[in-house]
Design a protein around this motif. Structure first.
Motif, PDB file in Angstrom:
ATOM      1  N   TYR A 158       0.821  -1.220   0.000  1.00 50.02           N
ATOM      2  CA  TYR A 158       0.000   0.000   0.000  1.00 50.02           C
ATOM      3  C   TYR A 158       0.850   1.263   0.000  1.00 50.02           C
ATOM      4  O   TYR A 158       0.732   2.114  -0.879  1.00 50.02           O
ATOM      5  CB  TYR A 158      -0.922  -0.014   1.224  1.00 50.02           C
ATOM      6  CG  TYR A 158      -1.817   1.197   1.317  1.00 50.02           C
ATOM      7  CD1 TYR A 158      -2.949   1.305   0.534  1.00 50.02           C
ATOM      8  CD2 TYR A 158      -1.518   2.246   2.198  1.00 50.02           C
ATOM      9  CE1 TYR A 158      -3.771   2.415   0.602  1.00 50.02           C
ATOM     10  CE2 TYR A 158      -2.340   3.354   2.278  1.00 50.02           C
ATOM     11  CZ  TYR A 158      -3.463   3.437   1.480  1.00 50.02           C
ATOM     12  OH  TYR A 158      -4.262   4.551   1.551  1.00 50.02           O
ATOM     13  N   ILE A 217       0.187   7.318  -6.230  1.00 49.04           N
ATOM     14  CA  ILE A 217      -0.860   7.643  -7.210  1.00 49.04           C
ATOM     15  C   ILE A 217      -0.244   7.764  -8.598  1.00 49.04           C
ATOM     16  O   ILE A 217      -0.827   7.339  -9.593  1.00 49.04           O
ATOM     17  CB  ILE A 217      -1.559   8.953  -6.811  1.00 49.04           C
ATOM     18  CG1 ILE A 217      -2.262   8.792  -5.461  1.00 49.04           C
ATOM     19  CG2 ILE A 217      -2.561   9.367  -7.883  1.00 49.04           C
ATOM     20  CD1 ILE A 217      -3.478   7.918  -5.488  1.00 49.04           C
ATOM     21  N   ILE A 221       0.050   4.514 -10.004  1.00 47.94           N
ATOM     22  CA  ILE A 221      -1.284   4.002 -10.320  1.00 47.94           C
ATOM     23  C   ILE A 221      -1.767   4.595 -11.645  1.00 47.94           C
ATOM     24  O   ILE A 221      -2.346   3.897 -12.475  1.00 47.94           O
ATOM     25  CB  ILE A 221      -2.269   4.319  -9.181  1.00 47.94           C
ATOM     26  CG1 ILE A 221      -1.896   3.496  -7.937  1.00 47.94           C
ATOM     27  CG2 ILE A 221      -3.699   4.029  -9.597  1.00 47.94           C
ATOM     28  CD1 ILE A 221      -2.605   3.910  -6.678  1.00 47.94           C
ATOM     29  N   TYR A 252      -9.828   9.580  -8.814  1.00 45.73           N
ATOM     30  CA  TYR A 252     -10.558  10.077  -7.649  1.00 45.73           C
ATOM     31  C   TYR A 252     -12.039  10.257  -7.956  1.00 45.73           C
ATOM     32  O   TYR A 252     -12.868  10.305  -7.061  1.00 45.73           O
ATOM     33  CB  TYR A 252      -9.935  11.373  -7.130  1.00 45.73           C
ATOM     34  CG  TYR A 252      -8.724  11.096  -6.277  1.00 45.73           C
ATOM     35  CD1 TYR A 252      -8.831  11.000  -4.900  1.00 45.73           C
ATOM     36  CD2 TYR A 252      -7.482  10.870  -6.860  1.00 45.73           C
ATOM     37  CE1 TYR A 252      -7.732  10.712  -4.112  1.00 45.73           C
ATOM     38  CE2 TYR A 252      -6.380  10.579  -6.083  1.00 45.73           C
ATOM     39  CZ  TYR A 252      -6.507  10.501  -4.721  1.00 45.73           C
ATOM     40  OH  TYR A 252      -5.414  10.201  -3.947  1.00 45.73           O
ATOM     41  N   SER A 261     -10.745   7.455  -2.923  1.00 43.55           N
ATOM     42  CA  SER A 261      -9.430   7.728  -2.348  1.00 43.55           C
ATOM     43  C   SER A 261      -8.513   6.541  -2.626  1.00 43.55           C
ATOM     44  O   SER A 261      -8.965   5.486  -3.086  1.00 43.55           O
ATOM     45  CB  SER A 261      -9.541   7.950  -0.843  1.00 43.55           C
ATOM     46  OG  SER A 261      -9.982   6.758  -0.214  1.00 43.55           O
ATOM     47  N   LYS A 262      -7.247   6.728  -2.338  1.00 43.76           N
ATOM     48  CA  LYS A 262      -6.306   5.624  -2.494  1.00 43.76           C
ATOM     49  C   LYS A 262      -6.709   4.444  -1.615  1.00 43.76           C
ATOM     50  O   LYS A 262      -6.643   3.291  -2.038  1.00 43.76           O
ATOM     51  CB  LYS A 262      -4.898   6.111  -2.118  1.00 43.76           C
ATOM     52  CG  LYS A 262      -3.797   5.084  -2.335  1.00 43.76           C
ATOM     53  CD  LYS A 262      -2.461   5.602  -1.816  1.00 43.76           C
ATOM     54  CE  LYS A 262      -1.401   4.520  -1.830  1.00 43.76           C
ATOM     55  NZ  LYS A 262      -0.134   4.957  -1.200  1.00 43.76           N
TER      56      LYS A 262
END
Lengths: 187, 187
Positions: free
Chosen positions: A24, A29, A32, A44, A49-50
């Motif tokens: 994690y 981001i 990602i 988003y 959220s992440k």
DNA sequence: CCATTGTTTGAATGACTGTTCAAAAAACAG
DNA sequence: CTGTTTTTTGAACAGTCATTCAAACAATGG
């Protein structure tokens, strides 16, 4: 572009392998966006959220894992044979050069200290898997024995998933779990 | 202050529990300063980088762990009894509310994907521990059997360290490892 | 064709990251 | 007391973090 140009599930599959490999905290981001092709805003917009994104990816992984168990049990003659094949599959996975164990276990270890809800979720799923094995085993054994065997099986699976990081461990692992779980070769 | 007002080992001990609990990525220098009482400058003066600091902390943990094995073996009547006590200690540890498994295993899982040297180190230490068990076991069993039993033992230890995250699992774990490793009760 | 709805964009946000470094402080040697 | 050495300090650095948002865009419904 009023119609979205991506499939939620495809995004999740890409995200699963990123989070699975890196964990994690180490997955940014930016990474990602690179892995999914989506811009930050879109991510988003689609996932809050992440953390929510991770949660959904983990849930998808868990569902797939549990589905794979049921499928294997449906496809094999008896419970013991099904479990043996599942263990053999784990050994097979450990041969991959990009082997990264079990996503649920990794999440549990990484996020345990914070009492995180993601930890809780991973933990719950692992317990759930044990319960599933217990149910299958109780078709063949008494409830008491089924419970004990399921705990043994989970312990061995956990062990295998970590032992598998060792290079060229496949043969050793196979011999090991056969020795640890002799009841697998009954019936 | 030409004399340093801290002990390298004390700093490492504080840092071990931080890294052990939170992992490498999630432990920031800011948290390290808080945990050790040292300012950033001092940390970088004493240890070259966050990575080197982690490496040294992990090495200290590994040395302590291996030392504990040798001590237990020296303090018990025979090898099997020593191993049983080591396993019992692991069960005891798992009862703690802030239980966070094994530092080496956590590091291996967190940093595997990057081919990190920290991963290599953790991996090597775990292999080393297996070798140590093999040597002790070969006092009692043939070389072949000792090797097989050590692999079984490592797998069960790995399994226990993860199963231990489950609440109230102590009794189950004890029963499980006694069932998985019946040869522990020989002699 | 217009208004509405839903989606994408990407720059901007403020906070935090690991790390550096010149200056201050304290001990030692002569 | 003076010069040297070692350690401490904490502000400053450039970079990255997760997240936001107004604007651009595209499709649908009327």
């Amino acid at each position: 572009m009023a119609k979205k140009n991506y499939q939620r599930e495809d995004v999740l599959d890409n995200v699963i392998s990123l989070f699975w490999q890196q964990g994690y905290a180490a997955s940014s981001i930016q990474q990602i966006t690179k892995a999914t092709g989506l811009k930050p805003g879109s991510i988003y917009h689609e996932f809050e959220s992440k953390e929510k994104l991770f949660q959904e990816a983990l849930a998808r992984y868990a569902t797939a894992s549990i589905g794979a168990i049921h499928k294997k049990m449906a496809d094999t003659e008896n419970v013991n044979e099904g479990i043996k094949q599942i263990l053999a599959d784990l050994v097979e996975q450990s041969k991959a050069c990009d082997y990264c164990g079990c996503f649920l276990i990794k999440t549990q270890l990484e996020l345990a200290s914070q009492g995180n809800s993601l930890y809780q979720f991973a933990s719950m799923q692992l317990s759930n898997i044990e319960k599933i094995y217990t149910e299958y085993l109780s078709r063949v054994y008494s409830d008491e024995l089924a419970k004990a065997y399921a705990a043994q099986l989970m312990t061995v699976i956990f062990g295998i998933r970590i032992y598998g990081y060792q290079a060229d461990s496949a043969n050793t692992i196979t011999q090991t779990f056969n020795a640890l779980l002799p009841w697998l070769n009954e019936h």
